[in-house]
Design a protein around this motif. Structure first.
Motif, PDB file in Angstrom:
ATOM      1  N   PRO A   1       0.832  -1.212   0.000  1.00 62.62           N
ATOM      2  CA  PRO A   1       0.000   0.000   0.000  1.00 62.62           C
ATOM      3  C   PRO A   1       0.871   1.270   0.000  1.00 62.62           C
ATOM      4  O   PRO A   1       1.956   1.254   0.593  1.00 62.62           O
ATOM      5  N   PRO A   2       0.421   2.336  -0.674  1.00 65.51           N
ATOM      6  CA  PRO A   2       1.285   3.498  -0.913  1.00 65.51           C
ATOM      7  C   PRO A   2       1.880   4.152   0.334  1.00 65.51           C
ATOM      8  O   PRO A   2       3.049   4.521   0.328  1.00 65.51           O
ATOM      9  N   ASP A   3       1.114   4.238   1.423  1.00 61.47           N
ATOM     10  CA  ASP A   3       1.667   4.888   2.614  1.00 61.47           C
ATOM     11  C   ASP A   3       2.799   4.075   3.226  1.00 61.47           C
ATOM     12  O   ASP A   3       3.794   4.621   3.693  1.00 61.47           O
ATOM     13  N   LEU A   4       2.614   2.759   3.208  1.00 61.66           N
ATOM     14  CA  LEU A   4       3.681   1.906   3.729  1.00 61.66           C
ATOM     15  C   LEU A   4       4.885   1.952   2.805  1.00 61.66           C
ATOM     16  O   LEU A   4       6.030   1.916   3.259  1.00 61.66           O
ATOM     17  N   ALA A   5       4.623   2.040   1.503  1.00 64.49           N
ATOM     18  CA  ALA A   5       5.740   2.142   0.543  1.00 64.49           C
ATOM     19  C   ALA A   5       6.544   3.404   0.825  1.00 64.49           C
ATOM     20  O   ALA A   5       7.776   3.398   0.748  1.00 64.49           O
ATOM     21  N   ALA A   6       5.853   4.482   1.198  1.00 66.11           N
ATOM     22  CA  ALA A   6       6.541   5.731   1.534  1.00 66.11           C
ATOM     23  C   ALA A   6       7.456   5.527   2.745  1.00 66.11           C
ATOM     24  O   ALA A   6       8.588   6.019   2.770  1.00 66.11           O
ATOM     25  N   ASP A   7       6.969   4.775   3.730  1.00 66.44           N
ATOM     26  CA  ASP A   7       7.815   4.485   4.905  1.00 66.44           C
ATOM     27  C   ASP A   7       9.041   3.674   4.515  1.00 66.44           C
ATOM     28  O   ASP A   7      10.126   3.861   5.058  1.00 66.44           O
ATOM     29  N   ILE A   8       8.847   2.739   3.573  1.00 68.59           N
ATOM     30  CA  ILE A   8       9.965   1.874   3.187  1.00 68.59           C
ATOM     31  C   ILE A   8      11.041   2.687   2.458  1.00 68.59           C
ATOM     32  O   ILE A   8      12.232   2.448   2.639  1.00 68.59           O
ATOM     33  N   VAL A   9      10.616   3.662   1.652  1.00 67.22           N
ATOM     34  CA  VAL A   9      11.597   4.530   0.989  1.00 67.22           C
ATOM     35  C   VAL A   9      12.435   5.231   2.052  1.00 67.22           C
ATOM     36  O   VAL A   9      13.642   5.386   1.936  1.00 67.22           O
ATOM     37  N   ASP A  10      11.743   5.634   3.127  1.00 67.10           N
ATOM     38  CA  ASP A  10      12.392   6.342   4.221  1.00 67.10           C
ATOM     39  C   ASP A  10      13.353   5.439   4.998  1.00 67.10           C
ATOM     40  O   ASP A  10      14.467   5.805   5.323  1.00 67.10           O
ATOM     41  N   ARG A  11      12.886   4.225   5.283  1.00 69.27           N
ATOM     42  CA  ARG A  11      13.634   3.342   6.184  1.00 69.27           C
ATOM     43  C   ARG A  11      14.542   2.366   5.475  1.00 69.27           C
ATOM     44  O   ARG A  11      15.471   1.834   6.079  1.00 69.27           O
ATOM     45  N   GLY A  12      14.211   2.022   4.232  1.00 67.52           N
ATOM     46  CA  GLY A  12      15.022   1.041   3.523  1.00 67.52           C
ATOM     47  C   GLY A  12      14.595  -0.384   3.821  1.00 67.52           C
ATOM     48  O   GLY A  12      13.585  -0.640   4.478  1.00 67.52           O
ATOM     49  N   VAL A  13      15.383  -1.312   3.321  1.00 70.63           N
ATOM     50  CA  VAL A  13      15.078  -2.735   3.400  1.00 70.63           C
ATOM     51  C   VAL A  13      16.113  -3.388   4.299  1.00 70.63           C
ATOM     52  O   VAL A  13      17.295  -3.062   4.218  1.00 70.63           O
ATOM     53  N   MET A  14      15.674  -4.304   5.150  1.00 69.70           N
ATOM     54  CA  MET A  14      16.607  -5.013   6.034  1.00 69.70           C
ATOM     55  C   MET A  14      16.826  -6.433   5.517  1.00 69.70           C
ATOM     56  O   MET A  14      15.860  -7.162   5.275  1.00 69.70           O
ATOM     57  N   LEU A  15      18.088  -6.802   5.333  1.00 71.62           N
ATOM     58  CA  LEU A  15      18.406  -8.172   4.915  1.00 71.62           C
ATOM     59  C   LEU A  15      18.800  -8.988   6.132  1.00 71.62           C
ATOM     60  O   LEU A  15      19.641  -8.559   6.921  1.00 71.62           O
ATOM     61  N   THR A  16      18.204 -10.179   6.279  1.00 69.81           N
ATOM     62  CA  THR A  16      18.615 -11.070   7.365  1.00 69.81           C
ATOM     63  C   THR A  16      18.839 -12.458   6.790  1.00 69.81           C
ATOM     64  O   THR A  16      18.585 -12.704   5.612  1.00 69.81           O
ATOM     65  N   GLY A  17      19.284 -13.371   7.631  1.00 73.72           N
ATOM     66  CA  GLY A  17      19.512 -14.742   7.185  1.00 73.72           C
ATOM     67  C   GLY A  17      20.925 -14.928   6.644  1.00 73.72           C
ATOM     68  O   GLY A  17      21.620 -13.968   6.340  1.00 73.72           O
ATOM     69  N   GLY A  18      21.332 -16.194   6.513  1.00 75.30           N
ATOM     70  CA  GLY A  18      22.694 -16.487   6.066  1.00 75.30           C
ATOM     71  C   GLY A  18      22.981 -15.979   4.671  1.00 75.30           C
ATOM     72  O   GLY A  18      24.100 -15.590   4.336  1.00 75.30           O
ATOM     73  N   GLY A  19      21.954 -15.970   3.815  1.00 75.53           N
ATOM     74  CA  GLY A  19      22.150 -15.525   2.439  1.00 75.53           C
ATOM     75  C   GLY A  19      22.500 -14.054   2.336  1.00 75.53           C
ATOM     76  O   GLY A  19      23.060 -13.603   1.341  1.00 75.53           O
ATOM     77  N   ALA A  20      22.178 -13.279   3.397  1.00 75.82           N
ATOM     78  CA  ALA A  20      22.480 -11.848   3.382  1.00 75.82           C
ATOM     79  C   ALA A  20      23.990 -11.608   3.423  1.00 75.82           C
ATOM     80  O   ALA A  20      24.459 -10.521   3.111  1.00 75.82           O
ATOM     81  N   LEU A  21      24.749 -12.657   3.809  1.00 73.10           N
ATOM     82  CA  LEU A  21      26.203 -12.507   3.911  1.00 73.10           C
ATOM     83  C   LEU A  21      26.891 -12.666   2.556  1.00 73.10           C
ATOM     84  O   LEU A  21      28.110 -12.520   2.471  1.00 73.10           O
TER      85      LEU A  21
END
Length: 348
Positions: free
Chosen positions: A280-300
């Protein structure tokens, strides 16, 4: 009977289990992560009866190197149980290893499951945990656990995006107010990357390598995008030459690994893009602000955050203890159970 169960509960420390395709981690309430071992079981078959020989680290060394009478398998495939009995033995072994006195313990256990798991797969995980000696078994969705473990403020009314790249699955989720807004699970992870390396070497170099060699290539020089100098660092690998059938040693460079991993990396990027499209657009706006978090072994995997940044244009950060995120998050859900009651599912 229920009174007795409660009494046994006093003796045992509750635990959170991250049953991963590659590694199983156990978090004990009040003690933190106490066990982290590969999800591998080796058993001996005699007259059709399986007898467990080794579990965890010891069994991992046997993978791909066993004689006919011994089998080393990974009971978890793509985040869910593939071999029920063996998985149960493995969970039993790990719970016993954590609890020194096994006779009295009836712990309450929370396990995380991939978001895309079917009810049947969830029930298989729950049953095997219960028959391994748990008093109650709760399930928590993996993306929620990963986000809690990465320290994201998931209970706030803002959009948080977490990408958890495990051994068997990659979970992409957008969370807000402590629950999932949108999530999808793609069955691409560390194992698929290993397979991609094996297939690449078979096609390009006529060299057959095993899973453990492929994993070593991935962890030491694996990268998600072409090195700047077009070659990068290199390492020596050994395998079987397919042309004349003898073992030989060749050199493989980072550029070749990047080429081999292009497909799984692309699949992960596409999953992230699809999730962003469905947000949803408002949440997308927050994600632009905060970015994406990578977790898990594959993030390495080297430069994976850069590859994602190039594709999405968002800020991509890697969680501090990315390998332990899901286990830490499941453990926190256990510690603060009252606050997170709505995300733990005890009955199904």
């Amino acid at each position: 009977m229920f009174g007795l169960e409660k009494l046994l509960g006093l003796f045992s420390a509750d635990m959170a289990i991250d049953l991963g395709t590659a590694n199983t981690l156990i978090y004990v309430k009040g003690r933190g992560i106490v066990l982290s071992e590969p999800s591998v079981v080796a058993y001996h078959i005699k007259d059709g009866v399986k007898k467990v020989l080794a579990v965890g680290e010891d069994a991992k060394l046997m993978l791909g190197r066993t004689p006919g009478s011994i089998e080393a398998i990974r009971p978890m495939r793509e985040g869910v149980i593939a071999d029920f009995d063996v998985a149960e033995e493995m969970i039993k072994h790990f719970i016993r290893k954590v609890h020194k006195r096994s006779t009295f313990s009836k712990p309450k256990v929370i396990v995380c499951v991939p978001h895309g798991a079917t009810p049947v797969e969830k029930r298989a995980i729950r049953q095997s945990v219960l028959s391994a000696g748990a008093r109650r078994a709760g399930l928590i969705a993996e993306p929620i656990a990963a986000a809690i473990g990465a320290g994201m403020p998931i209970t706030d009314p803002t959009g948080n995006m977490v990408v958890d790249i495990g051994g068997g699955t990659t979970e992409v989720a957008v969370l807000s107010l402590g629950d999932i807004v949108y999530a999808r699970s793609v069955r691409v992870g560390g194992d698929r990357m290993d397979e991609a390396i094996i297939n690449y070497l078979r096609r390009q170099q006529n060299l057959l390598v095993g899973e453990s060699t492929a994993e070593r290539i991935k962890t030491s020089i694996g990268t998600a995008r072409m090195p700047d100098d077009g070659r990068g660092s290199s390492m020596q690998i050994r395998g079987r030459d397919l042309l004349n059938g003898v073992p030989k040693e060749v050199e493989i460079s980072q550029a070749q690994v990047a080429e081999a991993l292009a497909e799984p990396v692309q699949a992960i990027c596409e999953a992230v893009m699809t999730a962003l499209e469905a947000t949803p657009p408002d949440l997308a706006a927050d994600i632009v602000d905060r970015g994406v978090m990578l977790t898990g072994g594959g993030a390495l995997l080297g430069d994976l955050d850069l590859a994602l940044r190039e594709q999405t244009g968002l800020a991509v950060s890697i969680a501090d203890e990315s390998l332990n995120c899901v286990a830490l998050g499941t453990g926190k859900a256990l510690e603060y159970e009252k606050l997170l009651r709505h995300v733990i599912d005890y009955d199904s």
